[in-house]
Design an enzyme around this catalytic site. Structure first.
Site, short mmCIF file in Angstrom:
data_model
loop_
_atom_site.label_atom_id
_atom_site.label_comp_id
_atom_site.label_asym_id
_atom_site.label_seq_id
_atom_site.Cartn_x
_atom_site.Cartn_y
_atom_site.Cartn_z
N CYS A 2 0.83 -1.21 0.00
CA CYS A 2 0.00 0.00 0.00
C CYS A 2 0.87 1.26 0.00
CB CYS A 2 -0.87 0.04 1.24
SG CYS A 2 -1.82 -1.44 1.50
N ARG A 27 4.86 -0.26 -6.32
CA ARG A 27 4.88 -1.04 -5.08
C ARG A 27 3.87 -2.18 -5.12
NH1 ARG A 27 7.26 1.77 -0.89
NH2 ARG A 27 6.03 0.63 0.60
N TRP A 75 -3.30 -2.61 -1.29
CA TRP A 75 -2.99 -4.01 -1.61
C TRP A 75 -3.74 -4.81 -0.56
CZ3 TRP A 75 -0.45 -8.46 0.21
CH2 TRP A 75 0.05 -9.32 -0.77
N ASN A 99 -1.65 2.47 5.94
CA ASN A 99 -0.82 1.32 5.57
C ASN A 99 -0.56 0.52 6.83
OD1 ASN A 99 -0.59 2.32 3.02
ND2 ASN A 99 1.57 2.90 3.18
N GLY A 100 -0.53 -0.79 6.72
CA GLY A 100 -0.25 -1.62 7.89
C GLY A 100 -1.46 -2.46 8.27
N GLU A 482 18.02 -17.69 -8.18
CA GLU A 482 17.57 -16.34 -8.55
C GLU A 482 16.96 -16.33 -9.97
OE1 GLU A 482 16.85 -13.63 -7.37
OE2 GLU A 482 17.05 -12.13 -8.95
N LYS A 486 13.16 -15.18 -10.86
CA LYS A 486 12.88 -14.09 -11.80
C LYS A 486 11.89 -14.56 -12.85
CE LYS A 486 13.94 -11.54 -10.27
NZ LYS A 486 14.48 -10.96 -9.08
N GLU A 489 8.33 -15.00 -11.34
CA GLU A 489 7.71 -13.72 -10.96
C GLU A 489 7.09 -12.98 -12.13
OE1 GLU A 489 9.53 -11.10 -7.54
OE2 GLU A 489 11.09 -11.69 -8.93
N HIS A 505 18.55 -36.58 -6.81
CA HIS A 505 17.86 -36.83 -5.54
C HIS A 505 16.38 -36.49 -5.62
CE1 HIS A 505 21.68 -37.70 -3.67
NE2 HIS A 505 22.17 -36.62 -4.26
N LYS A 601 6.11 -4.67 -4.40
CA LYS A 601 7.54 -4.36 -4.40
C LYS A 601 8.13 -4.46 -3.00
CE LYS A 601 11.45 -3.01 -6.09
NZ LYS A 601 12.22 -4.09 -6.75
C1 AGP Z 1 12.53 -9.95 -6.09
O1 AGP Z 1 12.40 -9.99 -7.46
C2 AGP Z 1 11.28 -10.07 -5.35
N1 AGP Z 1 10.29 -9.16 -5.78
C3 AGP Z 1 11.36 -10.30 -3.87
O2 AGP Z 1 11.80 -11.60 -3.72
C4 AGP Z 1 12.24 -9.36 -3.02
O3 AGP Z 1 13.58 -9.54 -3.32
C5 AGP Z 1 11.97 -9.63 -1.53
O4 AGP Z 1 10.63 -9.36 -1.26
C6 AGP Z 1 12.86 -8.84 -0.61
O5 AGP Z 1 12.65 -7.47 -0.76
P1 AGP Z 1 13.64 -6.42 -0.13
O6 AGP Z 1 14.96 -6.60 -0.79
O7 AGP Z 1 13.02 -5.10 -0.42
O8 AGP Z 1 13.72 -6.70 1.34
#
Ligand code: AGP
Length: 606
Positions: A2, A27, A75, A99-100, A482, A486, A489, A505, A601
């Site tokens: 949010c 965000r 959100w 927010n929160g 990673e 990516k 996502e 395994h 975000k």
């Molecule tokens: C990364 O592509 C993601 N959107 C997510 O995993 C992100 O890295 C994670 O939420 C941590 O965020 P931060 O680095 O802002 O703490």
């Protein structure tokens, strides 16, 4: 997640609020709204589900004319994605964005029988709670303070009332709130990027603080309404950095600008001539550095993977150091013990991730020194750590983290280099790493330029697949994780990252012609073993893409080779290829590249 904005001044509030909300789109959100006061002090509310453009459609026939207002991108946490659940919320004379999470909202709601609640949100309950104290001439500021004392949970809020026009009350506990101080105007936001272009001077509210904002500035209090002196700070960055700069998407821009941002990460921190690295921020004495025996690295998602890669480098460089890399959402609830002479690296792009912040606080309780590896300047984690260093990747707008990963790895590597020098690490090895760091920006630039089109073509070829395995050994293992993250996502393709040695395994059972595998293969002492895994997959009909720094013969469906003098840091180069691949698969599939579904975000709730 949010986002909050607010405005008081001479400009049309609607324009500033909508513009600032657009800055916060990255965000992640599912609905948006604004509430304003017109010049006769009548309140106006506009809310919509979906993107800000939907809100603009709602506003089009009846634009808001006033010069004070609050806005929000939501959100969903409590209640579905509906107009009624969108913020701002109104109860009696109170208009509120939040927010929160208010944890005790059900108990509070049961007590607020006089109110006819129209939403399923905890926020509307908070608005009613404030209104219930806002009686008999009580100032709004006092009503807000009284209400917040009854609340359990986290909040960043902005509140106004038509009964006291000309002021917005803001407060925070665990959710950021920044007050931008302009010339005859105040702009409020939960994220500094919303303030860029309006002002550079800002007050960062601390937890437990409340402020009365008018067009002349802001006065800060604690919840007992005791005045608190706050000095304004300067916001870094500029508007260009938060615009697409000619690219179709922020994601592509952020991938392609990594050479530039990495220069900022490295600036003044490496000395290739003498083969040394130095970070100023950690604020550790020479003795404290020499005494460190254990480093725990904490993060979520990409930040965790950056920590994992950095831990391999730390082990190589620092002879007497134990490293441990932990997922923040798990670690915060574990009965963990940290040995004497431990240091914790708290890794976060946003500096606001709830799980990472909770870990930081747990680690501090155990008396262990915490150092931030953070991108967003002035963020909560950056403020709460004992020391640390900014990674200087610049604003990262796309939800999928790319340039921040590279900057985080490199920053932790420089920390490792600093430890290595003090711990009797091999000077030649430290020198090699330093030399590679010095040329890394140009090698990234070269890799991206050389392979951008190839990765686009490759993405077209594989965009129709539904499943992928990403594999790697040693320092290529964290980037396999990673790479898979990516892809899933942004493209919504099911992708798993594994250590190549784990194939037998279990995961090899999945392999058939419907899967494709991305092998990250380094030209090192494990090359033959990596090739073994590749053969096993090919023998079972799996399609194999190989990303490698090797020029040796490799039999696969597609082999993408980087040609670089870089060896230790080759995984970082291979990862940039994975970034391009994920981006182009998402584009091929027509996805919302910068704001993928269901993601935010900055994950400020658990
Ligand atoms: C990364 O592509 C993601 N959107 C997510 O995993 C992100 O890295 C994670 O939420 C941590 O965020 P931060 O680095 O802002 O703490």
């Amino acid at each position: 997640m949010c986002g909050i904005v607010g405005y008081i001044g001479t400009r049309k509030a609607q324009d500033v609020l909508v513009n600032s909300l657009k800055r916060l789109e990255y965000r992640g959100y599912d609905s948006a709204g604004i509430a304003t006061l017109d010049d006769e002090n009548n309140p106006h509310l506009a809310r919509s589900v979906g993107k800000i453009v939907e809100l603009e459609h709602v506003l089009e026939p009846k634009p808001h004319t006033g010069h004070l207002g609050i806005g929000h991108t939501r959100w969903a946490t409590h209640g579905g994605v509906t107009v009624n659940n969108a913020h701002p919320h109104n109860a009696g004379n109170v208009f509120l964005v939040h927010n929160g999470i208010i944890e005790n909202y059900k108990e509070l709601k049961a007590e607020l029988k006089a109110y006819d609640f129209k939403s399923d949100t905890d926020t509307e309950v908070l608005a009613a709670l404030i209104d219930s104290f806002y009686k008999d001439g009580t100032p709004l500021k006092d009503a807000v303070a009284s209400a917040l004392k009854k609340v359990r949970g986290t909040y960043g809020i902005a509140v106004f009332s038509p009964l006291e026009p000309g002021q917005i009350i803001v407060a925070r506990l665990g959710s950021p709130l920044i007050i931008g101080l302009g010339d005859g105007e105040v702009i409020i936001a939960s994220d500094a990027s919303a303030l860029l272009g309006y002002t550079r001077e800002a007050i960062y509210l601390n937890d437990g603080e409340l402020a009365v904002c008018t067009n002349k500035g802001a006065e800060v209090f604690n919840l007992n309404l005791k005045h608190i002196n706050h000095t304004a700070e300067t916001i870094e960055g500029d508007v260009d950095q938060i615009q697409k700069g000619g690219y179709d998407h922020f994601l592509l821009k952020e991938i392609m600008e990594q050479a530039t941002t990495l220069h900022n990460t490295l600036s003044g921190r490496i000395d290739p001539k003498n083969g040394t690295m130095h970070l100023g921020g950690p604020n550790l004495t020479a003795k404290e550095i020499a005494d460190i025996r254990h480093v725990v690295i904490v993060g979520c998602g990409t930040a965790y993977y950056a920590g994992l890669l950095a831990s391999y480098y730390m082990e190589q460089l620092v002879p007497d150091l134990t490293t441990e890399v932990v997922i923040a959402s798990e670690y915060r609830y574990r009965s963990f013990h940290l040995p004497k002479n431990s240091v914790a690296l708290i890794v976060s792009q946003s500096g606001e991730t709830a799980d990472t912040l909770a870990c930081l606080r747990e680690i501090k309780k155990r008396g262990v020194k915490t150092l931030g590896i953070v991108n967003v300047v002035g963020s909560t984690i950056a403020r709460e750590v004992d020391g640390g260093t900014y990674v200087h990747a610049g604003p990262e707008i796309s939800v999928a983290s790319t340039k921040a990963f590279t900057a985080q790895v490199v920053t932790m590597l420089m920390f490792a280099g600093m430890l290595a020098e003090s711990h009797g690490g091999n000077p030649q090895l430290i020198h090699e790493f330093t030399n590679e760091l010095a040329i890394l920006p140009e090698e990234i630039e070269k890799t991206l330029k050389t392979h951008q089109e190839t990765m686009h073509e490759l993405a077209k070829k594989y965009a129709g697949f539904n499943d992928a395995l990403y594999l790697g050994r040693d320092t290529a293992y964290p980037i396999a994780l990673e790479g898979a993250l990516k892809l899933k996502e942004v493209s919504y393709v099911h992708a798993e990252g594994y250590a190549s040695g784990e194939l037998k395994h279990g995961p090899i059972a999945l392999v058939d012609e419907t899967f494709f595998e991305v092998f990250n293969i380094l030209d090192n002492w494990l090359f033959d073993k990596s090739i073994g895994g590749l053969h096993e997959v090919r023998a079972r009909g799996g399609k194999a893409i190989v990303l490698t720094d090797s020029q040796r013969e490799i039999d696969a469906d597609d082999v993408i080779r980087i040609n670089s003098p870089i060896k230790h840091l080759a995984p970082i180069l291979l990862n940039t290829l994975q970034q391009l691949f994920a981006y182009y698969v998402a584009v091929e599939k027509g996805n919302d590249v910068d704001q993928p579904r269901n993601l935010a975000k900055s994950v400020t709730v658990e």
